[in-house]
Design an enzyme around this catalytic site. Sequence first.
Site, PDB file in Angstrom:
ATOM      1  CB  THR A  68      22.651  46.400  62.480  1.00  0.00           C
ATOM      2  OG1 THR A  68      21.495  46.992  61.884  1.00  0.00           O
ATOM      3  CG2 THR A  68      23.050  47.192  63.716  1.00  0.00           C
ATOM      4  CE  LYS A  72      21.998  45.394  57.859  1.00  0.00           C
ATOM      5  NZ  LYS A  72      20.709  44.972  57.339  1.00  0.00           N
ATOM      6  CG  ASP A 107      17.876  40.085  56.549  1.00  0.00           C
ATOM      7  OD1 ASP A 107      17.555  39.691  57.692  1.00  0.00           O
ATOM      8  OD2 ASP A 107      18.223  41.260  56.306  1.00  0.00           O
ATOM      9  CB  ALA A 133      13.946  48.021  44.289  1.00  0.00           C
ATOM     10  N   GLY A 134      14.794  48.022  47.890  1.00  0.00           N
ATOM     11  CA  GLY A 134      15.847  48.462  48.812  1.00  0.00           C
ATOM     12  C   GLY A 134      16.680  47.269  49.279  1.00  0.00           C
ATOM     13  N   GLY A 135      17.338  47.435  50.424  1.00  0.00           N
ATOM     14  CA  GLY A 135      18.224  46.389  50.943  1.00  0.00           C
ATOM     15  C   GLY A 135      17.504  45.083  51.226  1.00  0.00           C
ATOM     16  CB  THR A 158      12.586  54.925  42.569  1.00  0.00           C
ATOM     17  OG1 THR A 158      12.121  55.722  43.662  1.00  0.00           O
ATOM     18  CG2 THR A 158      13.548  55.711  41.711  1.00  0.00           C
ATOM     19  CG  LEU A 221      10.562  41.493  54.564  1.00  0.00           C
ATOM     20  CD1 LEU A 221       9.699  40.627  53.675  1.00  0.00           C
ATOM     21  CD2 LEU A 221      11.756  42.011  53.798  1.00  0.00           C
TER      22      LEU A 221
END
Length: 279
Positions: A68, A72, A107, A133-135, A158, A221
Amino acid sequence: MMIAETTGRAACLIGWPAAHSRSPLIHHYWLRLHGITGGYSIEAIPPEGFAEFVMHLSTHGFAGANVTIPHKERALQLTEPDERARAVGAANTLYYDGAVLRSTNTDVEGFISNLDVAAPGWDRTGDALVLGAGGASRAVVFGLVERGIPRIHLANRTMERARVLADQFGARVIPAAWNTLGELLPRTGLLVNTTSLGMNGQPPLDIDLALLPRDAVVADLVYVPLETPLLSAARARGLRTADGLGMLLHQAVRGFELWFGLRPAVTQELRALVEADLL
Ligand code: NAP
């Protein structure tokens, strides 16, 4: 890539600092249920010690590991990643294949398996609309591409980040401006929130679910709280939903299978155990 011998039947979560995690609870439940002698611990390893720890994972007594924050991306470079880990740009699960230390990103499987269980047929409902639009979004978008969803709209506060992510995943992923959500919702069969909006301490995700078709599925999520304002609005409208805790539990299945050789089930009992820990 590193070479090492596999010994022992224990796995761990490597992070820094050692954050509270539900992973030990989940894996200990399955170990107990299946009568497997093994363990799952949390290992606090600072960035400067990470490479040494991973390269000697088996010497440290582990058959594999979860990884984590903040390790990662580094884990990807130190192992032999599969297509999922490469596409997501992050590895969260390490395991030995003979002497080779491989990695994957579970994931992707967690998200898709949870939808398959919670809302069968979700993949035949129309376009997907992914918010964020993150990880986490990268794992979700890759899972949808892998499943063959023909059109995946990707909206982010963004917009440039949505463009960059869409470019990487090909023509089926279409970046969208946040202020066009009203036009997209009526043709959305699957709506996914991968932003942190709706999490405890964050503002709710403010969108009008009345615009969604009746057979749409809504996935969130976020799992703290278990029922986010988005999920409760979707349920109030009679839409099918898939929650963040379901994804968290399903993403753990593959790691357990790789380390301990048995594919465990996500049971109601396990869910109740983790729910109690979240309260
Ligand atoms: P991240 O990389 O930091 O990305 C956060 C995303 O949220 C970005 O798209 C960001 O937009 C957006 N965002 C944040 N605040 C916002 C606001 N006020 N208005 C609009 N958009 C906002 O985080 P992550 O790792 O992807 O995680 C996102 C969420 O998914 C977290 O709640 C995490 O707990 C959850 N998660 C759950 C699981 C599971 O198994 N259930 C797995 C992974 C992650 P900008 O790009 O504009 O900043």
